[in-house]
Write a protein that holds these residues in place. Structure first.
Motif, PDB file in Angstrom:
ATOM      1  N   PHE B 103      47.075  14.102 -11.345  1.00  0.00           N
ATOM      2  CA  PHE B 103      47.046  13.966 -12.798  1.00  0.00           C
ATOM      3  C   PHE B 103      47.513  12.576 -13.234  1.00  0.00           C
ATOM      4  O   PHE B 103      46.849  11.895 -14.012  1.00  0.00           O
ATOM      5  CB  PHE B 103      47.946  15.045 -13.430  1.00  0.00           C
ATOM      6  CG  PHE B 103      47.989  14.996 -14.927  1.00  0.00           C
ATOM      7  CD1 PHE B 103      46.980  15.588 -15.688  1.00  0.00           C
ATOM      8  CD2 PHE B 103      49.033  14.356 -15.584  1.00  0.00           C
ATOM      9  CE1 PHE B 103      47.020  15.536 -17.071  1.00  0.00           C
ATOM     10  CE2 PHE B 103      49.073  14.303 -16.970  1.00  0.00           C
ATOM     11  CZ  PHE B 103      48.065  14.887 -17.721  1.00  0.00           C
ATOM     12  N   ARG B 122      58.838  13.406 -13.145  1.00  0.00           N
ATOM     13  CA  ARG B 122      57.514  13.974 -12.863  1.00  0.00           C
ATOM     14  C   ARG B 122      57.562  14.964 -11.700  1.00  0.00           C
ATOM     15  O   ARG B 122      56.871  15.985 -11.717  1.00  0.00           O
ATOM     16  CB  ARG B 122      56.530  12.848 -12.569  1.00  0.00           C
ATOM     17  CG  ARG B 122      56.227  12.014 -13.807  1.00  0.00           C
ATOM     18  CD  ARG B 122      55.466  10.743 -13.471  1.00  0.00           C
ATOM     19  NE  ARG B 122      55.166   9.982 -14.679  1.00  0.00           N
ATOM     20  CZ  ARG B 122      54.637   8.767 -14.669  1.00  0.00           C
ATOM     21  NH1 ARG B 122      54.344   8.169 -13.499  1.00  0.00           N
ATOM     22  NH2 ARG B 122      54.404   8.130 -15.803  1.00  0.00           N
ATOM     23  N   GLU B 139      45.147  20.919 -18.997  1.00  0.00           N
ATOM     24  CA  GLU B 139      45.230  19.899 -20.044  1.00  0.00           C
ATOM     25  C   GLU B 139      46.399  18.936 -19.884  1.00  0.00           C
ATOM     26  O   GLU B 139      46.548  18.012 -20.686  1.00  0.00           O
ATOM     27  CB  GLU B 139      45.371  20.575 -21.419  1.00  0.00           C
ATOM     28  CG  GLU B 139      44.332  21.637 -21.705  1.00  0.00           C
ATOM     29  CD  GLU B 139      42.928  21.057 -21.810  1.00  0.00           C
ATOM     30  OE1 GLU B 139      42.792  20.007 -22.447  1.00  0.00           O
ATOM     31  OE2 GLU B 139      41.992  21.654 -21.239  1.00  0.00           O
ATOM     32  N   GLY B 140      47.276  19.197 -18.917  1.00  0.00           N
ATOM     33  CA  GLY B 140      48.446  18.341 -18.795  1.00  0.00           C
ATOM     34  C   GLY B 140      49.045  18.405 -17.402  1.00  0.00           C
ATOM     35  O   GLY B 140      48.422  18.934 -16.471  1.00  0.00           O
ATOM     36  N   ALA B 141      50.254  17.885 -17.273  1.00  0.00           N
ATOM     37  CA  ALA B 141      50.850  17.752 -15.951  1.00  0.00           C
ATOM     38  C   ALA B 141      51.591  18.998 -15.484  1.00  0.00           C
ATOM     39  O   ALA B 141      51.465  19.423 -14.336  1.00  0.00           O
ATOM     40  CB  ALA B 141      51.814  16.557 -15.955  1.00  0.00           C
TER      41      ALA B 141
END
Lengths: 252, 252
Positions: B103, B122, B139-141
Motif C-alpha cells: 500500500f 505503519r 481503501e486504506g492501509a
C-alpha cells in the motif's frame, strides 16, 4: 471537569437519523473547558434509559446532558426514566403546563393544528422529576429539566435540534460558567502522520494545550486542532511546531 | 438478535466530527434484522476503550462493531485496547504487513508520500489480537479484525468513512447472513402526533412489524418508519392504518 452526553431515540439506533445533537453539545461543552469522556445513545425505552443513566451517575461526571424523548407520543419516556433513575416521582409543573397550553393555543390560532386541547400526551410534557428546575423551551412545547443530583449537574433537553440548541444556549451554558477553551483548526503539511507523533507529544509537554490530529486522506495534509485557554498559548504552541519544521495552513 | 456499536475518536467527543459512521453501521445492522440497542463513543484512550468493551461484552450482544483508531499515529490505540479487553496479546499478521508495505509503496509511486519505508507507526497496524481474522481494507492501509469471543462476534473497523464502509460491506455483512428487514418511510398526515399513539400500538399488535414515529415540525405531517420482513407485511400494516383514517405520503 468531565462530562457525559446521552442521546435518546430509536431513530438514532436504526440509522435513520444522524446524531448531530451530541456533536453540537460536545462542541459547546468542550469550549467551556469540559472534557466529554463518553457519549451514549439508547432507544426510547424506560428500562434502557434508566440503566444507562445510573451507569453514568456511577462514573460521577460533573455534567450530564441528556437529549431526546420529551415529546407527546407514547415513546417519549425520557423524563420518566430520569425520575426513576434518580428515585424520584414525576410531579406536575403548573408553570410548564401553562406554557404548553399557550403554545398549543398559538399553534391552533396560526392554523398548524386542528385542536388546541391539552390531551394526555400534551399534559404529560408538564411532568418533571420532583425537585427539578424547568428549562424553558423557546422553540417548542416540551420544557427541559435541570437537576443537581449527588454532585452531578443533569440537564434534560428535547431532541428536536432547533429546540435543543436554543435550550442549550439559553438555559444550560449560563449554568456552566464562562467560556474557557478556544480551539484553532490547522492543516499541517507533512507527508506522514506518524512522523508528527513525537513532535506533538513534546508540544503537549511544553504548553498548556490539548491537541487532536486526524488524517485527511493520504495527501500532504494532516488536520490538527489545538485547544487552549487563550489565543496566545495556542500561538506559542503553533510557533514551536513551526520551529521544528511543520508548515501550517489555517482551517479545514 | 441484538448488537452494539462503539465508535472511537477524540474528534467525536470535542464535537469536531459528526459521528456518521455509527449511523451507517446502525442502518446496515438494522436491515440485517439486528436490534442495535446501544451506541457508545469514547476517546483515543486505551483504558477507556478497554473499559467500555468489557461493559459491552458483559451485556452479551450477538454483534459488536467497533470503528476508529486503527491508523499509524500515537493516538490510534483501538487494536491494543481490544486485545487487552479480551486478555489477548497483539501478534504480527505477516499477510497484513505485506499488504501495508504494498500500500505505501503504491502511495509513494503515485507521489502521495515521500517515504515508503515501514516505520514504527505503519508496522503497528499489522498487529492484531491473537486469534483474530484480518479484514481486508480495500481503501486504506490498516486492516480490520474479526474475533469471536464468548459468543460475541466482534468486528474492528477503521474510522475513515470510506475505509469503514467498504470493510463493512465486503467483510462484515457477509459474515452476518442475509438481509432480513426492510423499511418504508412514510409521512402520516395527522395534526397531533399524540392521537397516533393508540393506533400505532394496535398496528404493532396485529402485524409483524416495528414502527418508529418522529415529529416533523408542528405541521400536518408525522414521519413514520415501518420495518418488516417483507413488503407485503408492511403494506398490510399501512392499509390497516389507512382504514383507520390516516393518510400517508411516501418518503421523507
Amino acid at each position: 471537569m468531565f462530562a457525559e452526553i446521552l442521546t435518546v431515540g430509536d431513530e438514532l439506533l436504526t440509522g435513520n437519523t444522524v446524531d448531530s445533537n451530541s456533536t453540537f453539545i460536545a462542541q459547546r461543552l468542550t469550549e467551556r473547558g469540559y472534557w466529554v469522556r463518553r457519549k451514549t445513545t439508547v432507544g426510547d425505552d424506560v428500562e434502557e434509559i434508566k440503566t444507562v443513566i445510573r451507569e453514568i451517575l456511577d462514573r460521577k461526571p460533573e455534567v450530564l446532558v441528556i437529549s431526546g424523548g420529551l415529546g407527546p407520543t407514547h415513546d417519549d419516556v425520557t423524563m420518566l426514566a430520569v425520575a426513576e433513575a434518580l428515585g424520584k416521582r414525576l410531579v406536575l409543573c403548573e408553570e410548564c403546563l401553562e406554557k404548553i397550553r399557550t403554545f398549543y393555543e398559538r399553534l391552533h390560532r396560526e392554523g398548524y393544528i386542528d385542536d388546541p386541547e391539552l390531551n394526555e400526551g400534551r399534559r404529560k410534557m408538564a411532568y418533571l422529576p420532583k425537585g427539578a428546575e424547568p428549562l424553558e423551551n423557546t422553540e417548542g412545547a416540551a420544557p427541559g429539566a435541570y437537576i443537581e443530583h449527588d454532585g452531578v449537574k443533569i440537564f434534560v433537553l428535547p431532541g428536536m435540534p432547533r429546540e435543543m440548541k436554543a435550550m442549550l444556549e439559553n438555559e444550560v451554558l449560563p449554568r456552566l460558567g464562562r467560556r474557557k477553551f478556544i480551539q484553532r483548526k490547522l492543516l499541517a503539511e507533512i507527508t506522514d502522520e506518524s512522523k508528527l507523533a513525537p513532535l506533538l507529544i513534546e508540544t503537549l509537554e511544553r504548553f498548556n494545550v490539548r491537541i487532536h490530529s486526524s488524517p485527511k486522506g493520504f495527501g500532504k495534509y494532516i488536520g490538527i486542532i489545538i485547544f487552549g485557554e487563550n489565543e496566545e498559548e495556542i500561538e506559542r504552541a503553533k510557533a514551536f511546531m513551526e520551529g521544528k519544521g511543520v508548515r501550517f495552513e489555517e482551517g479545514w
